[in-house]
Design an enzyme around this catalytic site. Structure first.
Site, PDB file in Angstrom:
ATOM      1  N   ASP A  60       0.878  -1.166   0.000  1.00 24.05           N
ATOM      2  CA  ASP A  60       0.000   0.000   0.000  1.00 24.05           C
ATOM      3  C   ASP A  60       0.920   1.223   0.000  1.00 24.05           C
ATOM      4  O   ASP A  60       1.664   1.436   0.966  1.00 24.05           O
ATOM      5  CB  ASP A  60      -0.868  -0.043   1.261  1.00 24.05           C
ATOM      6  CG  ASP A  60      -1.810   1.140   1.356  1.00 24.05           C
ATOM      7  OD1 ASP A  60      -1.584   2.150   0.648  1.00 24.05           O
ATOM      8  OD2 ASP A  60      -2.758   1.063   2.149  1.00 24.05           O
ATOM      9  N   SER A  79      -3.998   4.356  -7.836  1.00 18.27           N
ATOM     10  CA  SER A  79      -5.229   5.058  -7.442  1.00 18.27           C
ATOM     11  C   SER A  79      -6.428   4.338  -8.050  1.00 18.27           C
ATOM     12  O   SER A  79      -6.356   3.895  -9.196  1.00 18.27           O
ATOM     13  CB  SER A  79      -5.247   6.507  -7.958  1.00 18.27           C
ATOM     14  OG  SER A  79      -6.485   7.126  -7.616  1.00 18.27           O
ATOM     15  N   LYS A 109      12.965  11.744  -3.952  1.00 21.59           N
ATOM     16  CA  LYS A 109      13.966  12.672  -3.394  1.00 21.59           C
ATOM     17  C   LYS A 109      15.148  11.886  -2.822  1.00 21.59           C
ATOM     18  O   LYS A 109      16.307  12.196  -3.102  1.00 21.59           O
ATOM     19  CB  LYS A 109      13.289  13.503  -2.304  1.00 21.59           C
ATOM     20  CG  LYS A 109      14.200  14.401  -1.525  1.00 21.59           C
ATOM     21  CD  LYS A 109      13.364  15.336  -0.654  1.00 21.59           C
ATOM     22  CE  LYS A 109      14.181  15.916   0.472  1.00 21.59           C
ATOM     23  NZ  LYS A 109      13.911  15.272   1.763  1.00 21.59           N
ATOM     24  N   TYR A 149     -11.701  12.210  -5.988  1.00 20.88           N
ATOM     25  CA  TYR A 149     -10.682  11.891  -7.005  1.00 20.88           C
ATOM     26  C   TYR A 149     -10.077  13.181  -7.559  1.00 20.88           C
ATOM     27  O   TYR A 149      -8.860  13.336  -7.610  1.00 20.88           O
ATOM     28  CB  TYR A 149     -11.329  11.089  -8.123  1.00 20.88           C
ATOM     29  CG  TYR A 149     -10.380  10.605  -9.195  1.00 20.88           C
ATOM     30  CD1 TYR A 149      -9.357   9.713  -8.904  1.00 20.88           C
ATOM     31  CD2 TYR A 149     -10.525  11.022 -10.521  1.00 20.88           C
ATOM     32  CE1 TYR A 149      -8.500   9.246  -9.893  1.00 20.88           C
ATOM     33  CE2 TYR A 149      -9.680  10.554 -11.519  1.00 20.88           C
ATOM     34  CZ  TYR A 149      -8.668   9.662 -11.196  1.00 20.88           C
ATOM     35  OH  TYR A 149      -7.824   9.198 -12.187  1.00 20.88           O
TER      36      TYR A 149
END
Ligand code: UDP
Length: 326
Positions: A60, A79, A109, A149
């Site tokens: 997840d 998604s 990053k 959404y």
């Protein structure tokens, strides 16, 4: 670099994610596919298990994302993405767009990776500018049923730009318009999958509203090509990816009738709340910056998708009368 690039695809077992895994492997990438399988399916990536350079992580992405070793590219596709799914999973949709995007950017990053965000034409809401260029800020109802959404993706875009501006992360934003093709879930509730399954099972096609609303349907291979070009480009601002050929929902019924060679019964159902009346991408930026435009005609793409659904064991042959999809 002497070794192949290592690429993470979140949502890699989904409709678009799995096609992306295929393409990246063909391009020589090592692919890590992460998915929690709430809307994705192992069926979509079954053919990749055992293939060199492919790894699946059941994960997840709203939780801490740990990947050992280097990562050069991250494609953040996790998604729920069909209206039926995000109405059923509103909190997960908001969490993956916000917390999941934050985790994916944090990983980018840490690894100095380039991240491509799967954004959406839904950032334009029910648009008052037509067709939609990337410069249009949109017309979204934040508290309507689709807000979970639309706002999650708008937040995801803002977060992506913040990581780019503040942390110098290399980012790409694709605004993806309606896409269809093999590996759509038969019950995902989208118009193309609904209509094709209904036609194949001998049920009436459920047109919402009067069927005059428009969408522009892009075949999945065209879309994946645009995504790959964007990933490899130097373009940090959002880019629309979709097919500019605009159709009404009634046109779609007619196109399916033509392919199947018979007229199809239709039932008219109420239009869902905040259903955009029109949608068509302005793809000038994709054309000029990426040298990309869709090539696959609607009819050809529909034929491929019909063949795919016909090959699924749980979908009836033509003319078989079955229960309507749940
Ligand atoms: N739609 C329809 N019948 C269906 C499913 C959808 O008429 O069985 C309509 C829906 O109201 C919308 C369009 O088709 O206007 C596209 O819907 P979809 O769910 O595919 O995605 P959207 O573009 O709305 O995100």
């Amino acid at each position: 670099m002497s070794r192949p690039p290592r690429t993470l695809v979140t949502g890699g077992a989904g409709f678009l994610g799995s096609h992306l895994c295929d393409r990246l492997l063909r391009e020589g990438h090592e692919v890590i596919c992460a998915d929690n399988l709430i809307t994705g399916s192992l069926k979509n990536i079954a053919h990749l298990f055992g293939q060199e350079g492919f790894r699946f992580l059941k994960q997840d992405v709203t939780e801490y994302l740990y990947i050992e070793g280097p990562v050069e590219y991250i494609l953040h596709f996790a998604s729920p993405a069909s209206p039926v799914d995000y109405l059923r999973l509103p909190i997960q949709t908001l969490k993956v767009g916000s917390l999941g995007t934050h985790k994916a950017l944090g990983l980018a990053k840490a690894k100095r990776a380039r991240l491509l965000l799967a954004s959406t034409s839904e950032v334009y809401g029910d648009p008052q500018v037509h067709p939609q260029p990337e410069s249009y800020w949109g017309h979204v109802n934040p508290v309507g049923p689709r807000g979970v959404y639309d706002e999650a993706k708008r937040f995801a875009e803002a977060m992506t730009m913040a990581y780019h501006r503040y942390h110098g992360v290399e980012t790409r934003i694709a605004r993806i318009f309606n896409t269809f093709g093999p590996r759509m879930r038969p019950n995902d509730g989208r118009v193309v999958s609904n209509f094709l399954i209904q036609a194949l099972e001998g049920n009436p096609l459920t047109v919402y509203g009067d069927g005059r609303q428009t969408r522009s349907f892009c075949y999945v291979s065209d879309l994946v090509d645009g995504l790959f070009r964007l990933l490899m480009s130097a373009e940090g601002e959002p880019v629309n990816l979709g097919n500019p050929a605009e159709r009404t929902i009634r046109d779609l019924v007619a196109a399916i009738e033509k392919i199947l060679g018979r007229s199809l019964p239709v039932t008219y159902n109420p239009l869902p709340q905040d259903d955009p009346r029109v949608r068509q991408p302005d793809i000038t930026r994709a054309r000029t910056l990426l040298g990309w435009e869709p090539k696959v005609e609607l009819e050809i793409g529909l034929r491929e998708t019909i063949d795919y659904f016909r090959g699924q064991p749980d979908i009836g042959g033509e003319g078989r009368v079955a229960a309507p999809p749940a």
